[in-house]
Scaffold this motif. Structure first.
Motif, mmCIF file in Angstrom:
data_model
loop_
_atom_site.group_PDB
_atom_site.id
_atom_site.type_symbol
_atom_site.label_atom_id
_atom_site.label_comp_id
_atom_site.label_asym_id
_atom_site.label_seq_id
_atom_site.Cartn_x
_atom_site.Cartn_y
_atom_site.Cartn_z
ATOM 1 N N VAL A 103 0.835 -1.266 -0.008
ATOM 2 C CA VAL A 103 0.102 0.026 -0.081
ATOM 3 C C VAL A 103 0.846 1.469 -0.093
ATOM 4 C CG1 VAL A 103 -1.641 1.291 1.384
ATOM 5 C CG2 VAL A 103 -1.800 -1.343 1.169
ATOM 6 N N THR A 104 1.931 1.282 0.820
ATOM 7 C CA THR A 104 2.923 2.373 0.782
ATOM 8 C C THR A 104 3.407 2.686 -0.755
ATOM 9 O OG1 THR A 104 3.395 1.841 2.903
ATOM 10 C CG2 THR A 104 4.968 3.301 1.645
ATOM 11 N N ASP A 106 1.977 1.783 -3.518
ATOM 12 C CA ASP A 106 0.898 1.808 -4.487
ATOM 13 C C ASP A 106 0.550 3.456 -4.260
ATOM 14 O OD1 ASP A 106 -1.437 1.175 -6.378
ATOM 15 O OD2 ASP A 106 -2.379 1.673 -4.629
ATOM 16 N N ASP A 107 0.784 3.924 -2.963
ATOM 17 C CA ASP A 107 0.376 5.294 -2.745
ATOM 18 C C ASP A 107 1.060 6.451 -3.597
ATOM 19 O OD1 ASP A 107 -1.367 7.142 -1.165
ATOM 20 O OD2 ASP A 107 0.401 7.740 -0.189
ATOM 21 N N VAL A 108 2.250 5.959 -4.031
ATOM 22 C CA VAL A 108 3.059 7.122 -4.732
ATOM 23 C C VAL A 108 3.331 6.572 -6.074
ATOM 24 C CG1 VAL A 108 3.613 8.515 -2.815
ATOM 25 C CG2 VAL A 108 5.098 6.416 -3.500
ATOM 26 N N HIS A 128 -4.691 8.229 1.804
ATOM 27 C CA HIS A 128 -3.377 8.380 1.266
ATOM 28 C C HIS A 128 -2.417 9.362 2.200
ATOM 29 C CE1 HIS A 128 -5.302 7.081 -2.400
ATOM 30 N NE2 HIS A 128 -6.109 8.167 -2.473
ATOM 31 N N TYR A 135 0.060 2.544 7.802
ATOM 32 C CA TYR A 135 -0.535 1.626 7.044
ATOM 33 C C TYR A 135 -0.638 0.186 7.733
ATOM 34 C CZ TYR A 135 -1.217 4.682 3.079
ATOM 35 O OH TYR A 135 -1.363 5.761 2.352
ATOM 36 N N GLY A 190 3.537 12.768 1.943
ATOM 37 C CA GLY A 190 2.640 11.774 1.113
ATOM 38 C C GLY A 190 2.329 12.441 0.096
ATOM 39 N N LYS A 192 -1.286 12.221 -2.993
ATOM 40 C CA LYS A 192 -2.474 11.809 -3.403
ATOM 41 C C LYS A 192 -2.033 10.796 -4.633
ATOM 42 C CE LYS A 192 -5.028 13.653 -0.126
ATOM 43 N NZ LYS A 192 -5.432 12.983 0.898
ATOM 44 N N ASN A 193 -3.270 9.923 -5.058
ATOM 45 C CA ASN A 193 -3.143 9.165 -6.208
ATOM 46 C C ASN A 193 -3.213 9.991 -7.481
ATOM 47 O OD1 ASN A 193 -3.102 6.706 -5.149
ATOM 48 N ND2 ASN A 193 -5.253 6.234 -5.248
ATOM 49 N N LYS A 196 0.410 10.525 -8.509
ATOM 50 C CA LYS A 196 1.111 9.436 -8.860
ATOM 51 C C LYS A 196 2.065 9.630 -10.219
ATOM 52 C CE LYS A 196 -1.563 5.845 -6.575
ATOM 53 N NZ LYS A 196 -2.229 4.621 -6.668
ATOM 54 N N SER A 280 6.847 12.164 -6.592
ATOM 55 C CA SER A 280 6.452 11.790 -5.244
ATOM 56 C C SER A 280 6.949 10.815 -4.637
ATOM 57 C CB SER A 280 4.986 11.029 -5.753
ATOM 58 O OG SER A 280 4.199 12.059 -6.314
#
Length: 476
Positions: A103-104, A106-108, A128, A135, A190, A192-193, A196, A280
């Motif tokens: 998940v970490t 996939d977040d960036v 996010h 997470y 962090g 946001k998607n 990315k 990111s």
């Protein structure tokens, strides 16, 4: 037949690394720090840890080169974020560790949908911009909430509960800063998607966020409260046949590997050689450099740096020529250290108290003798004071200006010392070590603010390292 398959896969992986040499120098550098090892028992395409990258020949044989490169890239991302070597909560569950890592990333980073079936945890709809440890806690709650009637076996607590249950510190003395590390990481930058960036330059198709093989937890939200004493079921605890448990099975603390990875990141940062890694992900990688260091581990590295010339006869070892008919010999390990303590007026009494408390702590590491010299603008004595045991009281002299050069000159002119440790606030001109022999110098600064202001010029000096004592109360 299996040997030919493994050789073919290794050649394909090698071709990927050759492309990275031109397009992704940082990923190539990380790849070169690990050994590529086949493992026919794996149920996942790749896994990293313990200085190697293991791959499943059977699974990779069925993949095309693009899929294989994407999965290998994700493993390099794990290493860059140091998930296999650092930042693991106490009593952590391996399945949750792997999913938190997924998940970490996939977040960036926009993971290609075709490989998401190998990465569980991407469909939890988590917030996010969180860090790895946060997470981990959320995913732990999701899994325990999804399995309320199947708790059994050994208790495994969430990250924040494991670090400090009931408000009491249960960590070993070497891990005393675990809570501070988590607090530090809670401020990780962090993205946001929508920010990315795709590292391989292909079309960034938005996946549906789902991952095959997440039966029983699809649609679960991380909102359920979890008691710290609840246990995961036996599948979550061991899970040797589980994909996620296999991904993180080799993960363990490794300070040396973390230092190697940090050096590669610093080189990429100074030369701007990030390759196709987006901004990111760059921010997340840079944030991983700011995890608070454990100065105790850096100090303990000096404890067996030289071998004493004292030869001791013993019946516990055979003589090389006559066996057990004659006494053998052994050479005791010892350390010849010079410790220079800054007693200038800019160093507070509290910092001096911490400095000398840490010096006393060296005797817990098995060091028999330490030479300590005090300085401000000059050395406060012609000869250092030899400590052969911890002292309750130490007389502090000086409290004038600051110059690091006198201590550097004394160390350079006395080759019997194999290491020098400065205890200081760092506010003085850099010293020059006038010697041709290899030096080994560690700077221990009295706080994080002093570290931020002075670490760059200290690291610029060859064979000089730097750490700091946290500003919070130090437990000795």
């Amino acid at each position: 037949m299996s040997d030919s398959i493994e050789k073919n896969i290794e050649e394909r992986i090698s071709k990927v690394s050759e492309r990275w040499f031109l397009t992704d120098p940082l990923l190539f550098s990380v790849y070169c720090t690990h050994r590529i090892v086949p493992n026919v028992k794996l149920n996942v395409p790749f896994r990293t840890g313990q200085g190697r990258v293991e791959f499943s020949p059977d699974l990779l044989q069925e993949m095309n080169d693009c899929e294989m490169e994407e999965l290998l890239r994700i493993e390099m991302f794990r290493i860059l974020l140091k998930h296999p070597y650092q930042r693991q909560p106490s009593c952590a569950n391996r399945k949750v560790l792997a999913q938190a890592s997924n998940v970490t990333i996939d977040d960036v980073y926009q993971i290609q949908p075709v490989v998401k079936k190998y990465l569980k945890g991407l469909d939890y709809n988590l917030p996010h911009g969180l860090c790895f440890e946060e997470y981990y806690s959320l995913i732990y709650e999701i899994l325990t909430h999804a399995n309320p009637n199947s708790f059994c076996g050994t208790s495994i607590m969430p990250a924040e509960e494991a670090l400090n249950p009931d408000g009491e510190d249960t960590l070993d003395d070497e891990d005393v800063h675990g809570d501070e590390e988590l607090e530090n990481e809670s401020n990780c930058p962090g993205n946001k998607n929508q920010n990315k960036t795709q590292g391989n330059g292909t079309d960034g198709a938005d996946g549906d966020g789902g991952a095959d093989g997440n039966e029983g937890v699809n649609g679960a939200k991380g909102t359920g409260s979890t008691d710290g004493n609840l246990d995961l079921n036996s599948e979550l605890q061991s899970g040797t046949d589980d994909m996620d448990a296999q991904i993180s099975e080799l993960w363990e603390e490794d300070d040396e590997m973390c230092c190697d990875v940090n050096n590669l990141i610093e080189i990429a940062q100074s030369s701007d050689s990030w390759g196709s890694i987006g901004e990111s992900f760059q921010s997340l990688i840079k944030a991983s450099l700011k995890i608070q260091m454990d100065y105790r581990k850096m100090l303990s590295a000096f404890r067996t740096s030289v071998i004493s010339s004292k030869r001791c006869l013993t019946r516990m070892r055979p003589n090389r020529r006559f066996g057990f008919d004659a006494m053998g010999c052994r050479y005791e390990l010892a350390t010849n250290l010079l410790i220079a303590v800054d007693v200038s007026c800019s160093v507070t009494d509290k910092s001096l108290s911490h400095f000398f408390s840490i010096i006393n702590r060296f005797f817990k590491y098995g060091i028999e003798k330490i030479d300590v010299i005090q300085f401000d603008a000059e050395l406060k004595s012609d000869k250092p004071v030899s400590f052969k045991k911890a002292k309750n009281e130490i007389k502090v002299m000086g409290r004038g200006g600051t110059s690091f050069q006198p201590a550097a000159d004394y160390y350079s002119s006395h080759p019997k010392y194999d290491g020098l440790i400065y205890f200081t606030d760092g506010y003085a001109p850099p010293p020059v070590f006038n010697t041709k022999r290899p030096i080994d110098v560690l700077w221990v600064l009295c706080g994080s603010e002093e570290y931020e202001r002075n670490h760059e010029w200290i690291k610029a000096i060859k064979r000089n390292r730097v750490t700091y004592i946290p500003s919070v109360e130090v437990r000795i």
